[in-house]
Scaffold this active site. Structure first.
Site, short mmCIF file in Angstrom:
data_model
loop_
_atom_site.label_atom_id
_atom_site.label_comp_id
_atom_site.label_asym_id
_atom_site.label_seq_id
_atom_site.Cartn_x
_atom_site.Cartn_y
_atom_site.Cartn_z
N CYS A 1 42.96 41.59 53.89
CA CYS A 1 41.66 40.83 54.32
C CYS A 1 41.56 40.12 55.73
O CYS A 1 40.56 39.92 56.06
CB CYS A 1 42.19 39.30 53.46
SG CYS A 1 41.69 38.99 51.94
N CYS B 1 46.27 38.17 53.49
CA CYS B 1 46.68 39.40 53.30
C CYS B 1 46.53 40.16 54.51
O CYS B 1 45.14 39.97 55.11
CB CYS B 1 46.77 39.66 52.17
SG CYS B 1 45.20 40.18 51.44
N GLU C 1 39.42 35.25 50.18
CA GLU C 1 38.81 36.02 51.95
C GLU C 1 37.51 37.26 51.20
O GLU C 1 36.30 37.09 52.36
CB GLU C 1 39.89 35.96 52.75
CG GLU C 1 41.05 35.07 52.31
CD GLU C 1 42.06 35.56 52.10
OE1 GLU C 1 42.47 35.75 50.50
OE2 GLU C 1 42.93 35.27 52.54
N ASN D 1 39.91 34.17 44.26
CA ASN D 1 40.45 35.51 43.73
C ASN D 1 39.97 35.42 41.98
O ASN D 1 40.01 34.43 41.67
CB ASN D 1 41.98 34.86 44.54
CG ASN D 1 43.09 33.79 43.52
OD1 ASN D 1 41.95 33.44 42.93
ND2 ASN D 1 43.40 34.25 43.26
N ILE D 2 39.66 36.86 42.48
CA ILE D 2 38.90 37.15 41.49
C ILE D 2 39.88 38.56 40.48
O ILE D 2 40.29 39.33 40.85
CB ILE D 2 37.40 37.67 41.43
CG1 ILE D 2 36.04 36.69 41.59
CG2 ILE D 2 37.34 37.81 39.72
CD1 ILE D 2 35.16 36.31 41.29
N GLU D 3 41.33 38.47 39.90
CA GLU D 3 41.65 39.01 39.08
C GLU D 3 41.27 39.85 38.06
O GLU D 3 40.18 39.87 37.73
CB GLU D 3 43.13 38.27 38.67
CG GLU D 3 43.83 37.88 40.13
CD GLU D 3 44.40 37.02 40.07
OE1 GLU D 3 45.65 36.91 38.29
OE2 GLU D 3 46.16 37.14 40.26
N CYS E 1 41.20 38.97 47.04
CA CYS E 1 41.07 37.82 47.25
C CYS E 1 40.28 37.12 48.20
O CYS E 1 39.33 37.96 47.65
CB CYS E 1 42.06 38.53 48.51
SG CYS E 1 43.18 38.74 48.43
N1 THU Z 1 45.65 35.83 47.25
C1 THU Z 1 44.35 35.98 48.13
O1 THU Z 1 43.70 35.43 47.14
N2 THU Z 1 44.79 35.47 49.09
C2 THU Z 1 45.22 35.72 50.20
O2 THU Z 1 45.36 36.22 51.69
C3 THU Z 1 46.69 36.45 49.70
C4 THU Z 1 46.92 36.31 47.76
C5 THU Z 1 45.28 36.07 45.55
C6 THU Z 1 45.03 38.05 44.88
C7 THU Z 1 45.71 37.75 44.07
O3 THU Z 1 44.85 37.34 42.68
C8 THU Z 1 47.07 35.86 43.80
O4 THU Z 1 46.29 35.71 45.49
C9 THU Z 1 48.54 36.28 43.95
O5 THU Z 1 48.54 37.14 44.78
#
Ligand code: THU
Length: 134
Positions: free
Chosen positions: A90, A87, A55, A42-44, A53
């Site tokens: 995804c 999620c 995935e 994941n990259i925010e 996310c």
């Molecule tokens: N996140 C994912 O990378 N995959 C998921 O299926 C659920 C959430 C990440 C998004 C965000 O960076 C962090 O988890 C918290 O929600």
């Protein structure tokens, strides 16, 4: 590639997570019928809603590299005590890639103590996908 190797790849991918806002590092790994392995994390963003996310990153990498057929299995790992499932967004993104190759991949939701194995079609029943536009 074994499930254990796929899970290890997802765990390794999470080490590259850029998640300073949630402190929730996620790793994902995709296994294809031809033996290809593609990972993501994941990259925010400082604009919080733009987070991507693990995935979705993995699917985007695969698509961009032309790896589109035969998605067999996906491992997803989060930092918590319980396994996480992909999620909703995804699930849809994974479904696009899976339908391109006509598969219903196993989704391995990895926790510290156990692995929940689900089918994508159970996580996203009655999915809207490429075939729906025909
Ligand atoms: N996140 C994912 O990378 N995959 C998921 O299926 C659920 C959430 C990440 C998004 C965000 O960076 C962090 O988890 C918290 O929600």
């Amino acid at each position: 590639m074994t499930d254990d190797a796929l899970i290890a790849a997802a765990r390794d991918a999470a080490k590259h997570s850029y998640s300073p806002y949630s402190n929730f590092a996620v790793g994902a790994a995709l296994r294809f019928a031809d033996g290809s392995l593609v990972t993501g994390t994941n990259i925010e963003n400082a604009s919080y809603g733009l987070a991507l996310c693990a995935e979705t990153i993995a699917v985007s990498k695969a698509m961009a590299d032309g790896v589109r057929g035969g998605l067999e299995a996906v491992a997803v790992i989060g930092p918590g005590a319980d396994p996480i499932t992909p999620c909703g967004r995804c699930r849809q993104v994974l479904n696009e890639l899976a339908q391109l190759g006509g598969t219903d991949p196993d989704i391995l939701c990895v926790g510290p103590d156990d692995v929940r194995r689900l089918k994508l079609s159970d996580l996203l029943p009655h999915a809207f996908g490429p075939a729906s536009l025909a």
